[in-house]
Design a protein around this motif. Sequence first.
Motif, PDB file in Angstrom:
ATOM      1  N   GLU A 165       0.834  -1.204   0.000  1.00 10.91           N
ATOM      2  CA  GLU A 165       0.000   0.000   0.000  1.00 10.91           C
ATOM      3  C   GLU A 165       0.861   1.243   0.000  1.00 10.91           C
ATOM      4  O   GLU A 165       1.979   1.240   0.479  1.00 10.91           O
ATOM      5  N   CYS A 166       0.320   2.294  -0.572  1.00  9.56           N
ATOM      6  CA  CYS A 166       1.043   3.554  -0.690  1.00  9.56           C
ATOM      7  C   CYS A 166       1.160   4.221   0.683  1.00  9.56           C
ATOM      8  O   CYS A 166       0.173   4.313   1.416  1.00  9.56           O
ATOM      9  N   PRO A 167       2.352   4.716   1.038  1.00 11.06           N
ATOM     10  CA  PRO A 167       2.525   5.371   2.330  1.00 11.06           C
ATOM     11  C   PRO A 167       2.038   6.820   2.330  1.00 11.06           C
ATOM     12  O   PRO A 167       2.052   7.473   3.362  1.00 11.06           O
ATOM     13  N   MET A 168       1.623   7.310   1.155  1.00 10.96           N
ATOM     14  CA  MET A 168       1.242   8.713   1.020  1.00 10.96           C
ATOM     15  C   MET A 168      -0.274   8.887   1.108  1.00 10.96           C
ATOM     16  O   MET A 168      -1.026   7.960   0.861  1.00 10.96           O
ATOM     17  N   TYR A 169      -0.673  10.117   1.469  1.00  6.82           N
ATOM     18  CA  TYR A 169      -2.088  10.475   1.425  1.00  6.82           C
ATOM     19  C   TYR A 169      -2.232  11.817   0.739  1.00  6.82           C
ATOM     20  O   TYR A 169      -1.578  12.771   1.156  1.00  6.82           O
ATOM     21  N   PRO A 170      -2.993  11.899  -0.326  1.00 11.21           N
ATOM     22  CA  PRO A 170      -3.752  10.808  -0.934  1.00 11.21           C
ATOM     23  C   PRO A 170      -2.808   9.796  -1.593  1.00 11.21           C
ATOM     24  O   PRO A 170      -1.648  10.108  -1.870  1.00 11.21           O
ATOM     25  N   SER A 171      -3.325   8.601  -1.847  1.00 12.08           N
ATOM     26  CA  SER A 171      -2.507   7.560  -2.469  1.00 12.08           C
ATOM     27  C   SER A 171      -2.035   8.040  -3.834  1.00 12.08           C
ATOM     28  O   SER A 171      -2.587   8.980  -4.416  1.00 12.08           O
ATOM     29  N   CYS A 172      -1.017   7.414  -4.343  1.00 14.82           N
ATOM     30  CA  CYS A 172      -0.486   7.834  -5.646  1.00 14.82           C
ATOM     31  C   CYS A 172      -1.537   7.729  -6.742  1.00 14.82           C
ATOM     32  O   CYS A 172      -1.624   8.604  -7.598  1.00 14.82           O
ATOM     33  N   SER A 173      -2.348   6.693  -6.714  1.00 16.86           N
ATOM     34  CA  SER A 173      -3.370   6.561  -7.749  1.00 16.86           C
ATOM     35  C   SER A 173      -4.404   7.679  -7.646  1.00 16.86           C
ATOM     36  O   SER A 173      -4.818   8.252  -8.659  1.00 16.86           O
ATOM     37  N   GLU A 174      -4.806   8.036  -6.434  1.00 14.39           N
ATOM     38  CA  GLU A 174      -5.767   9.127  -6.257  1.00 14.39           C
ATOM     39  C   GLU A 174      -5.140  10.462  -6.645  1.00 14.39           C
ATOM     40  O   GLU A 174      -5.771  11.305  -7.279  1.00 14.39           O
ATOM     41  N   TYR A 175      -3.896  10.668  -6.285  1.00 13.50           N
ATOM     42  CA  TYR A 175      -3.162  11.885  -6.617  1.00 13.50           C
ATOM     43  C   TYR A 175      -3.089  12.048  -8.140  1.00 13.50           C
ATOM     44  O   TYR A 175      -3.342  13.124  -8.682  1.00 13.50           O
ATOM     45  N   CYS A 176      -2.735  10.985  -8.827  1.00 10.69           N
ATOM     46  CA  CYS A 176      -2.629  11.032 -10.294  1.00 10.69           C
ATOM     47  C   CYS A 176      -3.989  11.295 -10.929  1.00 10.69           C
ATOM     48  O   CYS A 176      -4.093  12.085 -11.882  1.00 10.69           O
ATOM     49  N   LYS A 177      -5.021  10.682 -10.409  1.00 11.91           N
ATOM     50  CA  LYS A 177      -6.381  10.923 -10.907  1.00 11.91           C
ATOM     51  C   LYS A 177      -6.742  12.404 -10.761  1.00 11.91           C
ATOM     52  O   LYS A 177      -7.256  13.021 -11.695  1.00 11.91           O
ATOM     53  N   GLN A 178      -6.445  12.973  -9.604  1.00 14.38           N
ATOM     54  CA  GLN A 178      -6.734  14.394  -9.368  1.00 14.38           C
ATOM     55  C   GLN A 178      -5.941  15.279 -10.338  1.00 14.38           C
ATOM     56  O   GLN A 178      -6.467  16.264 -10.856  1.00 14.38           O
ATOM     57  N   ALA A 179      -4.680  14.929 -10.584  1.00 13.61           N
ATOM     58  CA  ALA A 179      -3.838  15.719 -11.488  1.00 13.61           C
ATOM     59  C   ALA A 179      -4.411  15.729 -12.905  1.00 13.61           C
ATOM     60  O   ALA A 179      -4.488  16.779 -13.544  1.00 13.61           O
ATOM     61  N   PHE A 180      -4.831  14.569 -13.392  1.00 12.63           N
ATOM     62  CA  PHE A 180      -5.406  14.490 -14.736  1.00 12.63           C
ATOM     63  C   PHE A 180      -6.731  15.240 -14.818  1.00 12.63           C
ATOM     64  O   PHE A 180      -6.999  15.924 -15.807  1.00 12.63           O
ATOM     65  N   GLU A 181      -7.550  15.112 -13.780  1.00 10.77           N
ATOM     66  CA  GLU A 181      -8.848  15.799 -13.782  1.00 10.77           C
ATOM     67  C   GLU A 181      -8.682  17.313 -13.751  1.00 10.77           C
ATOM     68  O   GLU A 181      -9.395  18.042 -14.430  1.00 10.77           O
ATOM     69  N   LYS A 182      -7.738  17.806 -12.965  1.00  7.54           N
ATOM     70  CA  LYS A 182      -7.583  19.246 -12.803  1.00  7.54           C
ATOM     71  C   LYS A 182      -6.788  19.900 -13.937  1.00  7.54           C
ATOM     72  O   LYS A 182      -7.108  21.004 -14.371  1.00  7.54           O
ATOM     73  N   TYR A 183      -5.750  19.226 -14.434  1.00  5.81           N
ATOM     74  CA  TYR A 183      -4.825  19.853 -15.367  1.00  5.81           C
ATOM     75  C   TYR A 183      -4.856  19.281 -16.784  1.00  5.81           C
ATOM     76  O   TYR A 183      -4.148  19.775 -17.650  1.00  5.81           O
ATOM     77  N   GLY A 184      -5.627  18.246 -17.027  1.00  4.67           N
ATOM     78  CA  GLY A 184      -5.665  17.654 -18.360  1.00  4.67           C
ATOM     79  C   GLY A 184      -4.535  16.656 -18.564  1.00  4.67           C
ATOM     80  O   GLY A 184      -3.747  16.379 -17.665  1.00  4.67           O
ATOM     81  N   PHE A 185      -4.469  16.141 -19.787  1.00  5.87           N
ATOM     82  CA  PHE A 185      -3.555  15.032 -20.055  1.00  5.87           C
ATOM     83  C   PHE A 185      -2.077  15.395 -19.923  1.00  5.87           C
ATOM     84  O   PHE A 185      -1.334  14.735 -19.211  1.00  5.87           O
ATOM     85  N   PHE A 186      -1.607  16.412 -20.627  1.00  3.15           N
ATOM     86  CA  PHE A 186      -0.169  16.682 -20.680  1.00  3.15           C
ATOM     87  C   PHE A 186       0.407  17.176 -19.353  1.00  3.15           C
ATOM     88  O   PHE A 186       1.383  16.612 -18.851  1.00  3.15           O
TER      89      PHE A 186
END
Length: 85
Positions: A8-29
Amino acid sequence: CSAVRYGECPMYPSCSEYCKQAFEKYGFFVGAMIASDRLVRCGRDELKSAPLIFVEGKWKYYDPLEQNTSWWDHKQMSVIKNRRP
């Protein structure tokens, strides 16, 4: 990410959630750049500098998206300020 190495990821939010948020907020690139940065940092230097918080019965290192995107947000504000009507 560390989820593969340790279960399990030691970070909060987890890396998968963090990446999801990044794509949703900033787009693909830009989202891909931000997500890649997090995946490279996960479980390394962040464990020394991020504060510990207690989440869902476990201690996690707090590293939210908002604390890692000031370089991009600042650049965007500069562009907006320098636009001429």
